[in-house]
Scaffold this motif. Structure first.
Motif, short mmCIF file in Angstrom:
data_model
loop_
_atom_site.label_atom_id
_atom_site.label_comp_id
_atom_site.label_asym_id
_atom_site.label_seq_id
_atom_site.Cartn_x
_atom_site.Cartn_y
_atom_site.Cartn_z
N LEU A 85 38.01 40.57 4.87
CA LEU A 85 36.74 41.31 4.85
C LEU A 85 36.50 41.96 3.49
O LEU A 85 35.38 41.95 2.98
CB LEU A 85 36.72 42.35 5.97
CG LEU A 85 36.92 41.80 7.38
CD1 LEU A 85 36.92 42.94 8.40
CD2 LEU A 85 35.88 40.77 7.73
N ILE A 86 37.54 42.52 2.92
CA ILE A 86 37.43 43.08 1.56
C ILE A 86 37.15 41.94 0.58
O ILE A 86 36.36 42.07 -0.36
CB ILE A 86 38.71 43.85 1.18
CG1 ILE A 86 38.94 45.03 2.14
CG2 ILE A 86 38.66 44.32 -0.27
CD1 ILE A 86 37.81 46.01 2.22
N GLY A 87 37.79 40.81 0.82
CA GLY A 87 37.56 39.63 0.00
C GLY A 87 36.12 39.15 0.05
O GLY A 87 35.61 38.59 -0.92
N PHE A 88 35.43 39.37 1.19
CA PHE A 88 34.02 38.99 1.28
C PHE A 88 33.20 39.71 0.22
O PHE A 88 32.36 39.10 -0.45
CB PHE A 88 33.44 39.31 2.66
CG PHE A 88 33.94 38.45 3.78
CD1 PHE A 88 34.72 37.32 3.57
CD2 PHE A 88 33.62 38.78 5.08
CE1 PHE A 88 35.17 36.53 4.62
CE2 PHE A 88 34.05 38.00 6.14
CZ PHE A 88 34.83 36.88 5.91
N VAL A 121 38.20 35.55 -1.76
CA VAL A 121 38.40 35.90 -0.35
C VAL A 121 39.85 35.63 0.06
O VAL A 121 40.50 36.46 0.68
CB VAL A 121 37.42 35.11 0.56
CG1 VAL A 121 37.78 35.27 2.03
CG2 VAL A 121 35.98 35.57 0.31
N TYR A 122 40.36 34.46 -0.31
CA TYR A 122 41.73 34.12 0.07
C TYR A 122 42.77 34.95 -0.67
O TYR A 122 43.84 35.23 -0.13
CB TYR A 122 41.98 32.63 -0.11
CG TYR A 122 41.48 31.83 1.07
CD1 TYR A 122 42.11 31.91 2.31
CD2 TYR A 122 40.36 31.03 0.96
CE1 TYR A 122 41.65 31.20 3.40
CE2 TYR A 122 39.89 30.31 2.05
CZ TYR A 122 40.54 30.40 3.26
OH TYR A 122 40.08 29.70 4.35
N LEU A 123 42.50 35.34 -1.88
CA LEU A 123 43.42 36.19 -2.63
C LEU A 123 43.61 37.52 -1.90
O LEU A 123 44.74 37.95 -1.63
CB LEU A 123 42.92 36.42 -4.05
CG LEU A 123 43.79 37.31 -4.93
CD1 LEU A 123 45.13 36.63 -5.18
CD2 LEU A 123 43.08 37.58 -6.25
N PHE A 124 42.51 38.17 -1.55
CA PHE A 124 42.59 39.44 -0.82
C PHE A 124 43.13 39.21 0.59
O PHE A 124 43.95 39.99 1.08
CB PHE A 124 41.21 40.12 -0.74
CG PHE A 124 40.81 40.82 -2.00
CD1 PHE A 124 41.14 42.15 -2.19
CD2 PHE A 124 40.11 40.16 -2.99
CE1 PHE A 124 40.76 42.81 -3.35
CE2 PHE A 124 39.73 40.80 -4.15
CZ PHE A 124 40.06 42.13 -4.34
N GLY A 125 42.65 38.16 1.24
CA GLY A 125 43.03 37.91 2.63
C GLY A 125 44.50 37.61 2.80
O GLY A 125 45.17 38.21 3.66
#
Length: 187
Positions: A85-88, A121-125
């Motif tokens: 969600l933060i990655g969004f 997104v995937y980095l944060f997720g």
């Protein structure tokens, strides 16, 4: 900010929420259509407004509205998927920034901007998935398992959405710019 800008941010926050209800359950990280709203927000709204739309979505969910794929509320920060969600927000910003700086208009170049958003997104997720499983859920995943469940399983669908949204944006941008130019002439 203008009222129109705030309405657009709210619209894309709502589209992200709707995308969360359309999901395919897979272990740890369900596949949803939310990333499509992230791509479109960044491409069509630009970096700041695109990011704002995703922050509105996250804040509405943390305030208690059940807009996330698995519910809502302040405790959602402890969920293994919260990093996505933060990655969004980060993804929409990166996407919008690339679109703005390089003036991408063709589907192939828009795809590169969307791919950058997907990477954010995937980095944060994946980072949050690893941390949450290890220290919050206390069912640690190895880095390999984190990449398998948090990246490799869901990424094929997200890449498909990346391509579809790239084509949509490439077709929509000339029409959007035409409408904006007509409004500027009338004003």
């Amino acid at each position: 900010m203008k009222t129109k800008s705030l309405l657009l941010a709210a619209l894309f926050a709502a589209l992200t929420a709707i995308g969360g209800f359309i999901k395919i359950p897979i272990p740890y990280v369900p596949f949803t259509l939310q990333i499509a709203a992230v791509y479109l927000a960044g491409c069509l709204l630009g970096p700041k407004l695109g990011m704002l739309s995703q922050l509105v979505y996250v804040l509405v969910g943390l305030a208690g509205a059940p807009v996330f794929a698995e519910g809502g509320g302040p405790s959602y920060v402890l969920q293994p998927t919260f990093g996505y969600l933060i990655g969004f927000a980060a993804g929409a910003y990166v996407n919008g920034w690339l679109m703005q700086i390089f003036q991408f208009r063709k589907a192939a170049t828009v795809f590169l901007a969307n791919l950058s958003a997907l990477f954010a997104v995937y980095l944060f997720g994946c980072s949050w998935l690893y941390i949450a499983m290890k220290w919050i859920v206390e069912k640690p995943l190895t880095i390999g398992q984190t990449l398998w469940f948090g990246f490799l399983l869901p990424v094929p669908g997200d890449l498909l959405l990346c391509a579809v949204c790239s084509i949509l944006v490439a077709r929509m941008l000339p029409r959007i710019h035409s409408v904006i130019r007509k409004q500027e002439v009338v004003s």
